[in-house]
Design a protein around this motif. Structure first.
Motif, short mmCIF file in Angstrom:
data_model
loop_
_atom_site.label_atom_id
_atom_site.label_comp_id
_atom_site.label_asym_id
_atom_site.label_seq_id
_atom_site.Cartn_x
_atom_site.Cartn_y
_atom_site.Cartn_z
N GLU A 126 -5.02 -6.24 -1.73
CA GLU A 126 -4.89 -7.54 -1.06
C GLU A 126 -3.96 -8.43 -1.86
OE1 GLU A 126 -8.71 -9.28 -0.47
OE2 GLU A 126 -9.49 -7.59 0.71
N SER A 154 -8.26 -0.28 -2.14
CA SER A 154 -7.84 -1.44 -1.33
C SER A 154 -6.74 -2.19 -2.07
CB SER A 154 -9.02 -2.38 -1.06
OG SER A 154 -9.51 -2.92 -2.28
N GLU A 175 0.83 -1.20 0.00
CA GLU A 175 0.00 0.00 0.00
C GLU A 175 0.87 1.26 0.00
OE1 GLU A 175 -2.93 0.11 3.06
OE2 GLU A 175 -3.73 -1.88 2.59
#
Length: 300
Positions: free
Chosen positions: A223, A221, A194
């Motif tokens: 992941e 987001s 991130e």
């Protein structure tokens, strides 16, 4: 009369001898030789970290130990897995210490093969000197002038450099042909992936590099599953893109090649507002994850 003259001469000679005896200075003691074990820092093969090498140094009392240590560093490593990135021909003009800051003046500290070599050269000098007692930071100058780094800005006093907190983040060159790395220290409070995307969104610090992320782009987001990073961007990532084949290449692979610097990420799947999309600007199919492309990278 003759006897008196002889006696007078004897008295004068004895007096002179006595003065010489009492006024003669003691011979100066030779400076004592000292021994010290120091830690020298060199780059590893791929410039991702520093390699420590212990070295036993002899010097004399009164010598400039800091200058001697850097000159020892410039002799190069003995470990076959360590590399000196300081340019050949670099000389140490002087090293002085004041209030914990070691000022190192060099000549020939130019002509690096790439931005990573330059970063590792600075780190070798800084970490070597800050491993010595009394040195907290290092200021590098070149022929008495402040040193200008790859960003085009002066490089001030530097503390020990920890490459575990630093990552390569790739931006486009001015021609849109290659990706060029900048070293960034990331926010430890966030997952590295991130933080890397946030650095990409900020854009480059070097004036000869250009941004790859469209204005207004936000990371929603991110992941990582089974080696694939699912990167979910806001709609601005696509809506505000400037288009073009090279522009699309630089945008997509600045993300892919930056994230795959992390060992846990092998591929990148792009998402827009949580959904897959067929393309960003019409030249690449991004319905499936993209692999790293090292051929686009130019370490300049």
């Amino acid at each position: 009369m003759r006897k008196n003259i002889v006696l007078l001469l004897l008295v004068v000679m004895i007096g002179l001898a006595g003065c010489s005896l009492f006024s003669s200075e003691k011979p100066k003691a030779e400076p004592q030789e000292r021994q010290i074990d120091v830690t020298l820092y060199y780059a590893n093969r791929d410039n991702s970290d520093l390699v420590k090498e212990k070295r036993h140094i002899s010097y004399k009392e009164g010598d400039n130990l800091y200058k001697i240590v850097i000159e020892e560093l410039l002799k190069g490593p003995t470990d076959k897995d360590a590399y000196l990135r300081v340019p050949e021909g670099t000389k140490v003009n002087s090293v002085t210490l004041n209030d914990g800051v070691a000022s190192v003046d060099l000549s020939g500290f130019t002509g690096f093969k790439g931005v990573m070599d330059e970063a590792m050269a600075r780190a070798s000098i800084v970490n070597t000197l800050t491993s010595l007692d009394g040195v907290d930071k290092v200021l590098i100058t070149v022929n008495g002038k402040e040193y200008i780094g790859a960003s085009g800005n002066p490089v001030g006093p530097m503390g020990p450099i920890d490459f575990s907190d630093m990552y390569r983040v790739y931006f486009s060159d001015m021609n849109g042909e290659y990706l060029v790395p900048e070293l960034r220290t990331i926010d430890k409070s966030k997952p590295p992936a991130e933080a890397i995307i946030e650095e990409l969104i900020k854009g480059p610090t070097r004036s000869d590099l250009t941004k790859t992320m469209p204005d207004g782009t936000r990371l929603i987001s991110l992941e990582v599953t089974n080696g694939v990073a699912y990167v979910n961007f806001s709609r601005e990532f696509k809506e505000n893109h400037w288009g073009g084949s090279s522009g699309e290449t630089m945008t997509l692979y600045s993300v892919v090649d930056s994230l795959t610097e992390l060992p846990e990420i092998k591929k990148v799947q792009f998402l827009i507002e949580g959904n897959k999309t067929d393309t960003l600007a019409g030249h690449y199919d991004i319905l499936n994850p993209l692999d790293r492309d090292p051929t686009l990278i130019k370490d300049e």
